[in-house]
Design a protein around this motif. Structure first.
Motif, short mmCIF file in Angstrom:
data_model
loop_
_atom_site.label_atom_id
_atom_site.label_comp_id
_atom_site.label_asym_id
_atom_site.label_seq_id
_atom_site.Cartn_x
_atom_site.Cartn_y
_atom_site.Cartn_z
N LYS A 101 5.52 44.91 29.14
CA LYS A 101 6.37 46.10 29.18
C LYS A 101 6.77 46.38 30.62
CE LYS A 101 6.63 50.68 27.18
NZ LYS A 101 5.96 51.60 26.27
N CYS A 102 8.03 46.70 30.80
CA CYS A 102 8.51 47.00 32.15
C CYS A 102 8.29 48.48 32.44
CB CYS A 102 9.99 46.66 32.25
SG CYS A 102 10.66 46.98 33.88
N PRO A 103 7.67 48.79 33.59
CA PRO A 103 7.36 50.18 33.91
C PRO A 103 8.62 51.01 34.22
CG PRO A 103 6.80 48.77 35.77
CD PRO A 103 7.19 47.87 34.63
N CYS A 104 9.74 50.36 34.49
CA CYS A 104 10.92 51.13 34.92
C CYS A 104 11.66 51.79 33.77
CB CYS A 104 11.85 50.24 35.72
SG CYS A 104 11.13 49.80 37.31
N HIS A 105 12.03 51.01 32.73
CA HIS A 105 12.79 51.61 31.62
C HIS A 105 12.26 51.10 30.28
CE1 HIS A 105 15.44 50.82 35.15
NE2 HIS A 105 15.63 52.12 35.05
N SER A 106 10.96 50.72 30.28
CA SER A 106 10.28 50.33 29.03
C SER A 106 10.87 49.11 28.34
CB SER A 106 10.25 51.50 28.04
OG SER A 106 9.57 52.59 28.63
N GLY A 107 11.46 48.20 29.08
CA GLY A 107 11.85 46.93 28.48
C GLY A 107 10.61 46.19 28.01
N GLN A 108 10.68 45.56 26.84
CA GLN A 108 9.52 44.85 26.30
C GLN A 108 9.85 43.38 26.06
OE1 GLN A 108 9.33 48.23 23.35
NE2 GLN A 108 7.25 47.38 23.17
N TYR A 109 8.87 42.53 26.38
CA TYR A 109 9.04 41.09 26.23
C TYR A 109 7.82 40.53 25.51
CZ TYR A 109 12.28 41.58 30.25
OH TYR A 109 13.29 41.94 31.12
N ASP A 110 8.03 39.42 24.80
CA ASP A 110 6.91 38.75 24.13
C ASP A 110 6.63 37.41 24.82
OD1 ASP A 110 5.07 37.49 22.59
OD2 ASP A 110 6.10 37.81 20.68
N PRO A 111 5.56 37.35 25.64
CA PRO A 111 5.28 36.12 26.38
C PRO A 111 4.84 34.96 25.47
CG PRO A 111 3.52 37.72 26.73
CD PRO A 111 4.59 38.42 25.94
N LYS A 112 4.55 35.24 24.21
CA LYS A 112 4.19 34.15 23.28
C LYS A 112 5.43 33.53 22.65
CE LYS A 112 0.80 36.94 21.57
NZ LYS A 112 -0.24 37.40 20.64
N SER A 155 9.01 34.11 35.28
CA SER A 155 9.42 35.01 36.35
C SER A 155 8.94 36.40 35.96
CB SER A 155 10.93 34.99 36.48
OG SER A 155 11.37 36.13 37.21
N ASP A 156 8.42 37.16 36.94
CA ASP A 156 7.98 38.52 36.62
C ASP A 156 9.02 39.56 37.05
OD1 ASP A 156 6.06 40.23 35.48
OD2 ASP A 156 5.29 40.77 37.46
N VAL A 157 10.26 39.13 37.13
CA VAL A 157 11.35 40.02 37.56
C VAL A 157 12.18 40.42 36.35
CG1 VAL A 157 13.37 40.22 39.05
CG2 VAL A 157 11.40 38.85 39.80
N CYS A 158 12.11 41.70 35.99
CA CYS A 158 12.79 42.19 34.80
C CYS A 158 14.29 41.90 34.87
CB CYS A 158 12.56 43.69 34.64
SG CYS A 158 13.23 44.36 33.11
N THR A 159 14.85 41.40 33.78
CA THR A 159 16.27 41.03 33.76
C THR A 159 17.18 42.25 33.64
OG1 THR A 159 16.26 40.67 31.36
CG2 THR A 159 15.78 38.76 32.76
N HIS A 160 16.57 43.42 33.50
CA HIS A 160 17.40 44.63 33.44
C HIS A 160 17.77 45.11 34.84
CE1 HIS A 160 17.79 49.18 32.78
NE2 HIS A 160 18.92 48.63 32.40
N ALA A 161 16.77 45.47 35.64
CA ALA A 161 17.08 45.96 36.99
C ALA A 161 16.09 45.45 38.03
CB ALA A 161 17.13 47.48 37.00
N GLY A 162 15.33 44.41 37.67
CA GLY A 162 14.54 43.72 38.68
C GLY A 162 13.15 44.25 38.95
N CYS A 163 12.64 45.16 38.15
CA CYS A 163 11.27 45.65 38.37
C CYS A 163 10.26 44.56 37.99
CB CYS A 163 11.00 46.89 37.52
SG CYS A 163 11.94 48.31 38.07
N SER A 164 9.04 44.74 38.46
CA SER A 164 7.97 43.81 38.12
C SER A 164 7.38 44.21 36.78
CB SER A 164 6.91 43.86 39.23
OG SER A 164 6.14 42.71 39.22
#
Ligand code: FES
Length: 168
Positions: A108-119, A87-96
């Motif tokens: 990296k989420c453009p809204c509040h810099s949340g970072q995820y590791d897709p690997k 899913s490309d919906v950030c679990t923080h506030a729903g940004c792409s």
């Protein structure tokens, strides 16, 4: 309506990028750069419909060299351990969520810099998101990438009830 339905088993993954929208995604289109996708299925009359009526249906696809995708990613829900969908919906506030320009193969989420590791199952590696991005099982059907099953985790960050109802 069917364009708002969440991904259905057998849906074909198509490009979400405007210039290519609706074109089925090929393995050769994928790399360590994020490719956004919509699930495309059938409506009540058997016509094809891109399920973009619900922005929560937006997906993120990556292809990594073999061996790089690791737990907690569910490898059986990937294609050959190389292609993975979330899913490309950030679990923080729903940004792409987008590629992390500073770190190859990370998000990296453009809204509040949340970072995820897709690997690694899109686990949170920085910022405020409370949980990983949900992984969507996929498989290869001929040249098409298709939805193998429903999300493995809750893809609706703000609606636990919807998840409980839909995963049944
Ligand atoms: Fe993604 Fe806040 S919405 S970090």
């Amino acid at each position: 309506t069917r364009d708002k339905m969440p991904p259905v088993k057998g849906d074909v993954l198509v490009h979400a990028l405007e210039s290519k929208e609706g074109q089925p995604i090929r393995v050769s289109d994928l790399s360590e750069q994020l490719v956004r996708a919509w699930p495309m299925g059938k409506d009540e009359d058997g016509n094809t419909v891109i399920r973009k009526g619900d922005p929560n249906n937006i997906l993120a696809l990556y292809r990594f060299p073999k061996g790089q995708i690791q737990a907690p990613t569910n490898l059986e829900a990937t294609v050959d351990g190389e292609i993975v969908a979330y899913s490309d919906v950030c679990t923080h506030a729903g940004c792409s969520v987008a590629d992390d320009d500073q770190k190859a193969g990370a998000m990296k989420c453009p809204c509040h810099s949340g970072q995820y590791d897709p690997k690694q199952g899109c686990k949170v590696i920085g910022g405020p998101p409370p949980r990983p991005l949900a992984q969507l099982p996929i498989r290869l059907d001929g040249d098409n990438l298709v939805v193998g099953d429903f999300f493995l985790q809750n893809p609706y960050p703000f609606n636990e009830a919807e998840w409980e109802a839909r995963k049944k």
